[in-house]
Design a protein around this motif. Structure first.
Motif, short mmCIF file in Angstrom:
data_model
loop_
_atom_site.label_atom_id
_atom_site.label_comp_id
_atom_site.label_asym_id
_atom_site.label_seq_id
_atom_site.Cartn_x
_atom_site.Cartn_y
_atom_site.Cartn_z
N LEU A 263 62.51 83.80 6.79
CA LEU A 263 61.57 83.91 7.90
C LEU A 263 61.01 82.53 8.24
CD1 LEU A 263 59.41 87.03 6.93
CD2 LEU A 263 61.17 86.89 8.71
N ALA A 264 60.67 82.32 9.51
CA ALA A 264 60.04 81.07 9.92
C ALA A 264 59.15 81.32 11.13
CB ALA A 264 61.13 80.05 10.29
N ALA A 269 53.96 84.90 9.06
CA ALA A 269 52.79 85.05 8.18
C ALA A 269 52.35 86.51 8.12
CB ALA A 269 51.64 84.17 8.68
N ASN A 270 52.93 87.36 8.97
CA ASN A 270 52.49 88.77 9.05
C ASN A 270 52.78 89.53 7.75
OD1 ASN A 270 53.32 91.82 9.91
ND2 ASN A 270 51.61 91.03 11.11
N ARG A 293 52.69 80.99 3.76
CA ARG A 293 52.12 81.14 5.11
C ARG A 293 51.82 79.79 5.76
NH1 ARG A 293 50.67 86.06 2.93
NH2 ARG A 293 50.52 87.79 4.41
N SER A 294 51.37 78.81 4.97
CA SER A 294 50.99 77.52 5.57
C SER A 294 52.22 76.78 6.10
CB SER A 294 50.25 76.67 4.54
OG SER A 294 51.07 76.47 3.42
N LEU A 295 53.41 77.11 5.60
CA LEU A 295 54.62 76.47 6.12
C LEU A 295 55.21 77.25 7.29
CD1 LEU A 295 56.47 75.15 2.95
CD2 LEU A 295 55.43 73.80 4.77
N CYS A 296 54.76 78.51 7.45
CA CYS A 296 55.26 79.32 8.58
C CYS A 296 54.57 78.90 9.87
CB CYS A 296 54.97 80.81 8.33
SG CYS A 296 55.95 81.50 7.00
N THR A 297 53.25 78.75 9.83
CA THR A 297 52.53 78.34 11.04
C THR A 297 52.73 76.83 11.24
OG1 THR A 297 50.57 78.24 9.65
CG2 THR A 297 50.80 80.18 10.99
#
Ligand code: KG4
Ligand code: ZN
Length: 329
Positions: A263-264, A269-270, A293-297
């Motif tokens: 995922l990216a 982050a969901n 999550r901090s790498l997704c956003t």
């Protein structure tokens, strides 16, 4: 050993990071402008560019200090050149070029979408290839087959709204504020995902996505049932989006015989998507990867990582390269 400073200003996060050899994050600083835009219910481009101008210098300084570096120890400076808001992009690009000139090091222009795809390799350098990456953000929804730097193929994308855009618009309609994704994620925890049978657009149909009709279905349902519980609407909407993302992700993995599913992007982050993505991988026996999550956003570590690969493969970007607001993957 090559140390890159990465700069990200494509939308409403002002970010800088120092990454060694495309893999090791020495620092990553993200200053979100969410509070500045919240009262307008979305990102205001002019406010975003002005805020980037104010925030970027302290954010870069903090990233260097946290990494324990003086500026001249940086080997190259990478910045997002697109896609994004042109005024915002220009702030990051100009700063990156100025620093590259002062330190006499290469400038590297980075595609924001490529950066999102590379975020995964910061935590898991040995991900099995080919990988199918579901890139879901505020501006994009796409399935990408990734076989190595520069070897990627878009398998499917959205024909209208992006997944994050649908989250943001539905949240706005429900009065949950901005940004909508995290708000719906939170509110949905108290709702029943089966309360309302919202449509699953194009579920059995190829690898393209469409979220605009689902958004309209939510609006029509709430207008017809004004007393409906907001938590049930949020949970049912979220379940519909996740069902579609999951079905297409699995289909894409089958079609290209992917070794891994990743995922990216911000929507990655969901909570529900992460939980069900993991289940789907376990069921299909494909390796699953969920970046933190901090790498997704939006962040600049992913920009420095993608910049490192690009520098190695293609060399520096000319200093007359400009912003490319509509850059494609
Ligand atoms: O990747 P990103 O930070 O910026 C873009 O490049 O667009 O993604 C932002 C998007 C927004 O639409 C936001 O609502 C969504 O990601 N988002 C989420 C969650 N956190 C952020 N959507 C659903 N659930 C979340 N937890
Ligand atoms: Zn993004």
């Amino acid at each position: 050993m090559t140390v890159l400073l990465g700069i990200e200003t494509s939308c409403d996060e002002t970010a800088a990071a120092v990454v060694q050899d495309g893999r090791q994050v020495l620092s990553s600083v993200v200053s979100s402008q969410v509070d500045l835009h919240a009262r307008f219910g979305g990102v205001v481009p002019e406010i975003a560019s002005r805020a980037h101008v104010e925030l970027l210098t302290p954010v870069v300084a903090e990233a260097l200090v946290e990494a324990g570096l003086e500026g001249p120890e940086v080997d190259a400076v990478a910045a997002t050149v697109g896609p994004g808001l042109v005024g915002s992009l220009l702030v990051g690009i100009s700063a990156a070029k100025a620093l590259a000139l002062v330190w006499d090091v290469p400038f590297v222009g980075v595609n924001h979408l490529e950066a999102h795809v590379h975020a995964a390799f910061l935590e898991e350098p040995d991900l099995p290839l080919p990988l199918v990456v579901l890139l879901v953000s505020g501006g994009h929804t796409m399935l990408v087959e990734f076989a190595g730097y520069g070897q990627h193929r878009v398998l499917g994308s959205t024909v209208d709204d992006a997944a994050g855009e649908a989250f943001d618009k539905v949240a706005r309609f429900l009065g949950l504020g901005y940004p909508g994704g995290p708000a719906i994620d939170r509110v949905a925890m108290d709702g029943d995902p089966e309360a309302i049978a919202f449509p699953r657009p194009m579920l059995d149909d190829g690898l393209q996505f469409s979220f605009s009709g689902l958004k309209t279905a939510v609006i029509n349902h709430v207008r017809a049932h004004p007393d409906v519980a907001t938590a049930d609407v949020a949970a049912s909407f979220q379940a519909a989006v996740v069902d579609v993302l999951l079905a297409k992700g699995r289909r894409a993995a089958e079609e290209v015989s992917a070794q891994g599913l990743c995922l990216a992007g911000g929507v990655a982050a969901n909570s529900l998507l992460r939980e069900r993505w993991l289940d789907a991988c376990t069921e299909t026996g494909v390796r699953c990867f969920l970046p933190s999550r901090s790498l997704c956003t939006d962040n600049a570590a992913m920009v420095a990582a993608a910049g490192w690969y690009r520098l190695r493969a293609e060399g520096p970007t000319p200093l007359d390269a400009g912003a490319e607001p509509n850059l494609k993957l």
